[in-house]
Design an enzyme around this catalytic site. Structure first.
Site, mmCIF file in Angstrom:
data_model
loop_
_atom_site.group_PDB
_atom_site.id
_atom_site.type_symbol
_atom_site.label_atom_id
_atom_site.label_comp_id
_atom_site.label_asym_id
_atom_site.label_seq_id
_atom_site.Cartn_x
_atom_site.Cartn_y
_atom_site.Cartn_z
ATOM 1 N N HIS A 1 -3.090 4.961 4.440
ATOM 2 C CA HIS A 1 -4.280 4.107 4.531
ATOM 3 C C HIS A 1 -5.510 4.864 4.017
ATOM 4 C CE1 HIS A 1 -7.355 1.474 6.105
ATOM 5 N NE2 HIS A 1 -7.883 2.511 6.702
ATOM 6 N N ARG B 1 0.869 -1.177 0.000
ATOM 7 C CA ARG B 1 0.000 0.000 0.000
ATOM 8 C C ARG B 1 0.908 1.230 0.000
ATOM 9 N NH1 ARG B 1 -1.825 1.083 5.275
ATOM 10 N NH2 ARG B 1 -0.549 2.922 5.023
ATOM 11 N N TYR C 1 4.900 5.494 11.017
ATOM 12 C CA TYR C 1 5.121 4.062 11.276
ATOM 13 C C TYR C 1 5.943 3.325 10.204
ATOM 14 C CZ TYR C 1 0.864 3.711 8.346
ATOM 15 O OH TYR C 1 -0.062 3.823 7.339
#
Ligand SMILES: Cc1ncc(C[n+]2csc(CCOP(=O)(O)OP(=O)(O)O)c2C)c(N)n1
Length: 394
Positions: A285, A281, A294
């Site tokens: 998100h 990805r 992160y």
């Protein structure tokens, strides 16, 4: 001796555990990064029109994603979800289906939606929740749905589409239809109880459903290695007694080939199949997320080199089906079309408040009607808090 399904079992006489990672499922790759075909691989049978439609769809959703993320940042829409880096997973799989096969998606499958024929205007009307939106403005942006093209409306709770897809495919079989259901979800959703219930139900009742896991490495901020141990999602299908295949999710030819085979098998044998597409990805998100908290830029950069569109573009150019100069003109024209459609959709009025309760029952029940009247009275009392709706009450 036999097992509960009356298959002969193998016996051993020395105690030994079967390791948790005993099933190591290989990954199908057909297309190299430079657009050539791997030695020993065979190109799937694809005619030029289909191959170009697949390419156009990938490019369309990439440009749409760029533009709509910018629109969210400008405050024109409230929320958006990109599928950057995963275009091959949903476009390659949708291209392998029949138009009447049911699609039950998670939320990042705009590629399948577009391949089915969802128009630019329909995307825009949904994203702006205007009165032309098929869902009448009752869902968050990106929760698309269309009866006409057999695309079930997206649900926000993760995994709910998985048992629903098993049931839908079972009904297709009971009605003697020669159609399947494809059910998309992420590896994060595969941690939901619904995943296990849905797969087991489909396996036991022999429902012709294709479970399609987009394993893109993250469930919001949780990396895959904090979500599960063992060899990923594909082996879980084997655990439930169904066939499974893992593919390179940036390789559209591999995704297409695997889905075509899965569809034929599911319909011929009335059995579910699990496909796990390994992808990344590349974007956040959603427009509410910031991945820099992160994961590293270096990690993202490594995956950026794995672009599914440029790999496929090289293959098409090599075949003489695409010309670089025309391609650039198409992309520029597309940017203009998308911006024009956006400007039109954002000016269309919001749906009337009565649609809050329409389509639930054939006629709204008295309790719902009463709630609507109470809501209207509340809005009349505090009109400044509801600037879009207050002046439009009957
Ligand atoms: C039942 C439920 N739990 C939690 C959430 C919040 N949530 C939304 S998306 C998401 C991550 C899903 O990850 P994955 O299935 O891997 O899909 P991806 O977004 O990576 O494509 C979570 C936890 C939710 N929508 N529903």
């Amino acid at each position: 001796m036999t097992n509960p399904n009356n298959a002969t079992i193998t016996t051993v006489h020395t105690a030994e555990f079967t390791a948790g990672d005993a099933l190591k499922i290989p990954t199908l790759r057909i297309l190299r990064d430079d657009g050539s075909i791997y030695d020993g691989a065979t190109e799937p049978e694809l005619d030029k029109d289909t191959a170009i439609k697949m390419y156009d769809t990938m490019v369309f959703i990439r440009v749409l994603d760029e533009r709509m993320l910018a629109a969210q940042r400008q405050g024109r829409i409230s929320f958006y979800m990109q599928c950057l880096g995963e275009e091959a997973t949903t476009v390659g799989s949708a291209a392998a289906l029949d138009d009447k096969d049911m699609i039950m998606a998670q939320y990042r499958e705009q590629g399948a939606l577009r391949y089915r024929g969802f128009t630019l205007e329909q995307f825009m009307n949904q994203l702006f929740s205007n009165e032309k939106d098929l869902g009448k403005g009752r869902q968050m942006p990106v929760h698309y749905g269309s009866k006409d093209i057999h695309y079930m409306t997206i649900s926000s709770p993760l995994g709910t589409q998985i048992p629903q897809a098993s049931g839908y495919a079972y009904a297709q079989k009971m009605r003697g239809l020669k159609n399947t259901t494809i059910c998309y979800f992420g590896e994060g959703a595969a941690s939901e109880g619904d995943f296990h219930a849905g797969l087991n139900m489909a396996a036991v009742h022999k429902a012709p459903v294709i479970f399609f896991c987009r394993n893109n490495g993250y469930a919001i901020s949780t990396p895959a290695n904090e979500q599960f141990v063992g060899d990923g999602i594909a082996c879980r299908g084997v655990g439930y007694g169904m066939k499974a295949i893992r593919v390179d999710g940036a390789d559209i030819l591999a995704v297409y080939q695997a889905t075509k085979m899965a569809r034929d098998y599911a319909l011929e044998h009335n059995e579910p199949i699990l496909i796990e597409a390994m992808a990344y990805r590349l974007g956040a998100h959603s427009s509410s997320d910031d991945p820099s908290g992160y994961r590293s830029k270096e990690e993202e950069e490594k995956w950026r080199q794995n672009d599914p569109i440029s790999r496929y573009r090289l293959w098409l150019i090599e075949k003489g089906w695409l010309n670089e100069a025309d391609d650039k003109t198409t992309i520029d024209a597309l940017r203009g079309e998308i911006l024009d459609a956006l400007k039109v959709a954002e000016k269309v009025a919001k749906p009337g408040i009565e649609h809050l309760i329409s389509d639930v029952y054939k006629e709204p029940i008295p309790a719902l009607q009463q709630q609507l009247e109470e809501l209207k009275a509340h809005i009349r009392k505090y009109p400044e808090a509801y600037p879009i709706t207050a002046g439009r009450l009957d």
